[in-house]
Scaffold this motif. Structure first.
Motif, PDB file in Angstrom:
ATOM      1  N   LEU A  59      50.842  33.899  40.883  1.00 14.72           N
ATOM      2  CA  LEU A  59      49.802  33.989  41.905  1.00 14.72           C
ATOM      3  C   LEU A  59      49.137  35.359  41.906  1.00 14.72           C
ATOM      4  O   LEU A  59      47.913  35.469  42.056  1.00 14.72           O
ATOM      5  N   VAL A  60      49.916  36.400  41.741  1.00 16.65           N
ATOM      6  CA  VAL A  60      49.354  37.751  41.693  1.00 16.65           C
ATOM      7  C   VAL A  60      48.396  37.878  40.511  1.00 16.65           C
ATOM      8  O   VAL A  60      47.336  38.502  40.613  1.00 16.65           O
ATOM      9  N   ARG A  61      48.715  37.231  39.404  1.00 19.17           N
ATOM     10  CA  ARG A  61      47.847  37.286  38.224  1.00 19.17           C
ATOM     11  C   ARG A  61      46.511  36.568  38.471  1.00 19.17           C
ATOM     12  O   ARG A  61      45.463  37.078  38.086  1.00 19.17           O
ATOM     13  N   VAL A  62      46.556  35.406  39.100  1.00 19.34           N
ATOM     14  CA  VAL A  62      45.295  34.690  39.341  1.00 19.34           C
ATOM     15  C   VAL A  62      44.459  35.403  40.405  1.00 19.34           C
ATOM     16  O   VAL A  62      43.229  35.348  40.369  1.00 19.34           O
ATOM     17  N   VAL A  63      45.121  36.089  41.331  1.00 13.07           N
ATOM     18  CA  VAL A  63      44.379  36.915  42.290  1.00 13.07           C
ATOM     19  C   VAL A  63      43.640  38.021  41.539  1.00 13.07           C
ATOM     20  O   VAL A  63      42.472  38.306  41.808  1.00 13.07           O
ATOM     21  N   GLY A  64      44.301  38.626  40.570  1.00 12.19           N
ATOM     22  CA  GLY A  64      43.684  39.682  39.789  1.00 12.19           C
ATOM     23  C   GLY A  64      42.487  39.217  38.990  1.00 12.19           C
ATOM     24  O   GLY A  64      41.604  40.010  38.655  1.00 12.19           O
ATOM     25  N   GLU A  65      42.425  37.914  38.700  1.00 18.39           N
ATOM     26  CA  GLU A  65      41.300  37.353  37.949  1.00 18.39           C
ATOM     27  C   GLU A  65      40.187  36.863  38.861  1.00 18.39           C
ATOM     28  O   GLU A  65      39.163  36.378  38.384  1.00 18.39           O
ATOM     29  N   GLY A  66      40.393  36.961  40.169  1.00 12.57           N
ATOM     30  CA  GLY A  66      39.378  36.487  41.099  1.00 12.57           C
ATOM     31  C   GLY A  66      39.424  34.991  41.331  1.00 12.57           C
ATOM     32  O   GLY A  66      38.498  34.411  41.897  1.00 12.57           O
ATOM     33  N   VAL A  78      42.869  29.503  47.361  1.00 17.09           N
ATOM     34  CA  VAL A  78      41.709  29.456  46.482  1.00 17.09           C
ATOM     35  C   VAL A  78      40.548  30.108  47.232  1.00 17.09           C
ATOM     36  O   VAL A  78      40.434  29.948  48.453  1.00 17.09           O
ATOM     37  N   PRO A  79      39.690  30.863  46.560  1.00 16.36           N
ATOM     38  CA  PRO A  79      38.567  31.499  47.270  1.00 16.36           C
ATOM     39  C   PRO A  79      37.732  30.472  48.028  1.00 16.36           C
ATOM     40  O   PRO A  79      37.449  29.389  47.520  1.00 16.36           O
ATOM     41  N   ALA A  80      37.355  30.809  49.257  1.00 17.43           N
ATOM     42  CA  ALA A  80      36.439  29.958  50.010  1.00 17.43           C
ATOM     43  C   ALA A  80      35.057  30.117  49.394  1.00 17.43           C
ATOM     44  O   ALA A  80      34.664  31.213  48.989  1.00 17.43           O
ATOM     45  N   TYR A  81      34.326  29.002  49.331  1.00 12.16           N
ATOM     46  CA  TYR A  81      33.018  29.078  48.679  1.00 12.16           C
ATOM     47  C   TYR A  81      31.988  29.646  49.651  1.00 12.16           C
ATOM     48  O   TYR A  81      31.763  29.112  50.718  1.00 12.16           O
ATOM     49  N   SER A  82      31.352  30.729  49.235  1.00 11.17           N
ATOM     50  CA  SER A  82      30.246  31.283  50.004  1.00 11.17           C
ATOM     51  C   SER A  82      29.183  31.755  49.032  1.00 11.17           C
ATOM     52  O   SER A  82      29.488  32.332  47.990  1.00 11.17           O
ATOM     53  N   LEU A 168      34.849  39.498  35.838  1.00 13.16           N
ATOM     54  CA  LEU A 168      33.647  38.939  36.457  1.00 13.16           C
ATOM     55  C   LEU A 168      33.301  37.585  35.849  1.00 13.16           C
ATOM     56  O   LEU A 168      32.852  36.679  36.553  1.00 13.16           O
ATOM     57  N   TRP A 169      33.517  37.445  34.553  1.00 17.36           N
ATOM     58  CA  TRP A 169      33.209  36.169  33.903  1.00 17.36           C
ATOM     59  C   TRP A 169      34.085  35.051  34.464  1.00 17.36           C
ATOM     60  O   TRP A 169      33.599  33.967  34.778  1.00 17.36           O
ATOM     61  N   THR A 170      35.379  35.310  34.585  1.00 14.92           N
ATOM     62  CA  THR A 170      36.294  34.284  35.077  1.00 14.92           C
ATOM     63  C   THR A 170      35.900  33.841  36.476  1.00 14.92           C
ATOM     64  O   THR A 170      35.880  32.638  36.773  1.00 14.92           O
ATOM     65  N   ALA A 171      35.578  34.790  37.339  1.00 17.64           N
ATOM     66  CA  ALA A 171      35.199  34.437  38.706  1.00 17.64           C
ATOM     67  C   ALA A 171      33.897  33.640  38.738  1.00 17.64           C
ATOM     68  O   ALA A 171      33.777  32.655  39.481  1.00 17.64           O
ATOM     69  N   SER A 172      32.917  34.036  37.920  1.00 21.70           N
ATOM     70  CA  SER A 172      31.645  33.309  37.940  1.00 21.70           C
ATOM     71  C   SER A 172      31.767  31.949  37.267  1.00 21.70           C
ATOM     72  O   SER A 172      31.057  31.005  37.614  1.00 21.70           O
ATOM     73  N   GLU A 173      32.695  31.824  36.314  1.00 19.70           N
ATOM     74  CA  GLU A 173      32.925  30.527  35.676  1.00 19.70           C
ATOM     75  C   GLU A 173      33.485  29.528  36.686  1.00 19.70           C
ATOM     76  O   GLU A 173      33.115  28.354  36.690  1.00 19.70           O
ATOM     77  N   LEU A 174      34.353  29.996  37.575  1.00 24.04           N
ATOM     78  CA  LEU A 174      34.868  29.126  38.634  1.00 24.04           C
ATOM     79  C   LEU A 174      33.725  28.642  39.503  1.00 24.04           C
ATOM     80  O   LEU A 174      33.649  27.452  39.862  1.00 24.04           O
ATOM     81  N   ALA A 175      32.799  29.533  39.843  1.00 19.92           N
ATOM     82  CA  ALA A 175      31.658  29.146  40.669  1.00 19.92           C
ATOM     83  C   ALA A 175      30.810  28.090  39.981  1.00 19.92           C
ATOM     84  O   ALA A 175      30.364  27.123  40.600  1.00 19.92           O
ATOM     85  N   ARG A 176      30.586  28.265  38.668  1.00 21.46           N
ATOM     86  CA  ARG A 176      29.778  27.294  37.941  1.00 21.46           C
ATOM     87  C   ARG A 176      30.436  25.920  37.951  1.00 21.46           C
ATOM     88  O   ARG A 176      29.779  24.896  38.078  1.00 21.46           O
ATOM     89  N   ARG A 177      31.730  25.895  37.805  1.00 16.69           N
ATOM     90  CA  ARG A 177      32.430  24.604  37.769  1.00 16.69           C
ATOM     91  C   ARG A 177      32.427  23.923  39.133  1.00 16.69           C
ATOM     92  O   ARG A 177      32.604  22.714  39.232  1.00 16.69           O
ATOM     93  N   TRP A 178      32.232  24.717  40.184  1.00 18.83           N
ATOM     94  CA  TRP A 178      32.144  24.129  41.524  1.00 18.83           C
ATOM     95  C   TRP A 178      30.729  23.649  41.842  1.00 18.83           C
ATOM     96  O   TRP A 178      30.520  22.962  42.835  1.00 18.83           O
ATOM     97  N   SER A 179      29.780  24.055  41.020  1.00 18.97           N
ATOM     98  CA  SER A 179      28.399  23.726  41.322  1.00 18.97           C
ATOM     99  C   SER A 179      28.161  22.225  41.245  1.00 18.97           C
ATOM    100  O   SER A 179      28.597  21.551  40.324  1.00 18.97           O
ATOM    101  N   ALA A 180      27.453  21.680  42.237  1.00 22.14           N
ATOM    102  CA  ALA A 180      27.210  20.241  42.303  1.00 22.14           C
ATOM    103  C   ALA A 180      25.815  19.860  41.852  1.00 22.14           C
ATOM    104  O   ALA A 180      25.430  18.704  41.944  1.00 22.14           O
ATOM    105  N   HIS A 181      25.048  20.809  41.387  1.00 21.39           N
ATOM    106  CA  HIS A 181      23.704  20.478  40.953  1.00 21.39           C
ATOM    107  C   HIS A 181      23.329  21.310  39.738  1.00 21.39           C
ATOM    108  O   HIS A 181      23.942  22.319  39.442  1.00 21.39           O
TER     109      HIS A 181
END
Length: 234
Positions: A59-66, A78-82, A168-181
């Motif tokens: 868990l500490v490792r995934v926190v470090g990756e955002g 898991v990060p709340a989406y904002s 930064l890439w890992t965090a933004s990749e998560l956002a892209r995968r959450w994108s619904a459009h």
């Protein structure tokens, strides 16, 4: 006499920790855990059949990756989406990556040029979606996409900056995968081709401008995703 080699307890724990980390990271990236979901160490330990210490290390490792947050007195989630969160990440990328790309154009050698060509070729040859019970996001394309962007920047020769890019890439990749459009008018392949051409032409000004536009388009596609269910990449 045959000597039997035994895995030492520390080595075994390290292997387990790596396995749990990989499983948890992949589960978050797949969307198995929704934005804001609690990541309870006890439940994860029971599910994986490992100790709490192993789970907490993962868990500490995934926190470090955002990919997760550590909340005071509330454990992990898991990060709340904002929109603000992901736009701030996009802003950071637009600030850092064009500078790194300029450095790469100035410092990169012939071997780097060859890697840029190879990574772009792999990206163009990898389907973005796979047809299994409908279209699903391709993890192979996601990895080819990451490698192309990272290879472009590796010519900068600065490992500290590259580590920043990775996070930064890992965090933004998560956002892209959450994108619904998605933006149906966007030609991402053409954007990547222009990036490769500008970089190999050693045109730092054009390469930086193309990259900024590319990142801006991606950020714009993520706006409003907080109001949708996770879905396909933007």
């Amino acid at each position: 006499m045959t000597q039997t080699t035994h895995t030492s307890p520390p080595a075994e724990k390290q292997i387990l920790s790596e396995q749990v980390y990989t499983h948890l990271r992949d589960a978050i990236m797949r969307g198995d855990h929704a934005p804001g979901d609690a990541l309870k160490p006890q439940d994860l330990a029971k599910e994986q059949g490992v100790s709490l210490a192993v789970v907490r290390e993962a868990l500490v490792r995934v926190v470090g990756e955002g990919l997760a947050d550590r909340l005071p007195n509330r454990g992990f989630a898991v990060p709340a989406y904002s929109d603000r969160r992901w736009q701030e990440i996009a802003e950071a990328r637009r600030t850092i990556e064009p500078v790194m790309l300029r450095m790469a154009v100035e410092r990169g050698d012939v071997d780097w040029e060859a890697r840029v060509r190879a990574s772009h070729h792999r990206l163009t040859r990898t389907p973005a979606y796979v047809a299994e019970e409908g279209e699903h996001y391709s993890s192979a394309w996601a990895e080819a996409h990451r490698l192309f962007h990272r290879t472009l920047l590796e010519g900068c020769g600065n490992p500290v900056l590259l580590e920043t890019f990775d996070r930064l890439w890992t965090a933004s990749e998560l956002a892209r995968r959450w994108s619904a459009h998605r933006n149906p008018d966007r030609d991402g392949a053409a954007e990547h081709r222009r990036l490769e051409e500008a970089v190999l032409a050693r045109d730092a000004d054009t390469a930086s401008e193309v990259l900024i536009r590319h990142l801006t388009q991606t950020a714009a596609g993520l706006t409003g995703c907080a109001h949708h269910e996770p879905g396909r990449e933007a």
